[in-house]
Design an enzyme around this catalytic site. Structure first.
Site, PDB file in Angstrom:
ATOM      1  CD  GLU A 100      -2.651   1.674   0.431  1.00 17.16           C
ATOM      2  OE1 GLU A 100      -3.227   2.783   0.537  1.00 17.16           O
ATOM      3  OE2 GLU A 100      -2.873   0.895  -0.514  1.00 17.16           O
TER       4      GLU A 100
ATOM      5  CG  HIS B 185     -10.785   4.558  -7.844  1.00 21.14           C
ATOM      6  ND1 HIS B 185     -10.102   5.668  -8.299  1.00 21.14           N
ATOM      7  CD2 HIS B 185      -9.908   3.926  -7.003  1.00 21.14           C
ATOM      8  CE1 HIS B 185      -8.905   5.718  -7.766  1.00 21.14           C
ATOM      9  NE2 HIS B 185      -8.750   4.659  -6.980  1.00 21.14           N
TER      10      HIS B 185
END
Length: 323
Positions: free
Chosen positions: A59, A132
């Protein structure tokens, strides 16, 4: 020379953003979206996480690479304003590139802050994932047109790059095609989320759960993506034939063939992804091909709907003669 260097840079920024997008899909596919906890822009409350787990590293790499993508787009915008005059199409496309990369970051931040990551299977996450992906395509489209127009237009060419009037059905057909690709890809993002959260042991088990009334809504939605993909491909093959017949220049014909090739490759990849039960590497390849189909169709539309430079030259000659 300045414009030539800008065009190369613009293509480089586009390529880098595609890599960032693929890494973002890897974050989702590996369930690493919660690697930095409910913290943004910090990671677990730190600028640089100490002794991080693998999910945190995955991440964190995505966040830092995304931030660098934003820096590259800011440079793109500044360079566009320095290299091209007021009103030039490259400037406008660069402005939209900055807008969409900002909204891209905001959507990503919202997913983290609302904790719609990791194992979350809420409706909010599914809707946001579709949005998104749609924003991602708009970003790629803006970056792609920045590079395209920097390559195909002169620095002193201030005509509108696209001409919608007088194009007949061609403009509508291509516009609908672009919309369908975005809808299918948004559905694919939701399908990929369902594959990640509700993996199947066998294809038969997965199909049975897709049609089960007691299955989670993400499982029941998975059946729609391949159906929409096939119908969209049929529409696009028909549209591409009409575009090629109406606009016969060599560049448009090459782009038509490219879109056709990519569509076939994407359908094949989708089938393989389904048969293999959506392994991570196939999800990434499927997304890469989706990006390629979208960009190729954007470039085809820009070529097929391009404003002819002849009328501009004629007007300039007429004005010179009148003077």
């Amino acid at each position: 020379m300045k414009q030539r260097g800008f065009a190369k840079y613009a293509w480089g920024v586009l390529g880098y953003n595609i890599l960032v997008i693929l890494w973002g899909a890897y974050v989702r596919a590996t369930g690493s979206g919660a690697g930095c906890g409910r913290h943004w822009p910090l990671c677990n409350g730190e600028v640089v996480p100490r002794a991080p787990e693998i999910e945190t590293i995955i991440e964190y790499v995505h966040r830092t690479s995304s931030a660098f993508a934003g820096v590259l787009v800011i440079i793109l915008l500044v360079w566009a304003f320095r290299a091209y005059g007021k009103g030039h199409a490259v400037r406008k496309a660069a402005v939209f590139s900055l807008i969409f990369i900002i909204t891209e970051g905001l959507v990503g931040a919202g997913l983290v802050l609302l904790e719609w990551v990791g194992d979350d299977d809420s409706v909010g996450r599914a809707v946001t994932m579709a949005l998104h992906l749609s924003n991602t395509f708009l970003l790629l489209g803006a970056l792609g047109l920045t590079a395209w127009w920097a390559t195909t237009m002169d620095d002193d060419d201030y005509r509108a790059p696209l001409q919608l009037r007088g194009q007949g059905r061609r403009a509508w057909l291509l516009g609908v095609g672009l919309l369908l690709i975005m809808v299918v890809s948004a559905a694919g993002a939701v399908t990929a989320l369902g594959d990640t959260l509700f993996p199947s042991e066998t294809l038969a088990e997965g199909v049975a759960r897709d049609f089960s009334p007691t299955a989670h809504f993400l499982e029941r939605l998975r059946v729609w993506h391949p159906l929409l993909a096939v119908l969209t491909a049929l529409y696009l093959f028909t549209t591409l034939g009409l575009v090629q017949a109406q606009r016969g220049d060599e560049r448009t014909r090459r782009l038509v063939r490219l879109v056709q090739l990519l569509l076939v490759a994407q359908l094949a990849a989708g089938a393989i992804n389904l048969i293999l039960l959506a392994p991570v590497f196939m999800q990434l390849l499927h997304l890469l091909l989706a990006d390629a189909v979208w960009l190729a169709l954007v470039f085809l539309s820009a070529s097929a709907l391009e404003t002819s430079p002849e009328p501009v030259a004629e007007r300039q000659m007429q004005l010179s003669g009148a003077g």
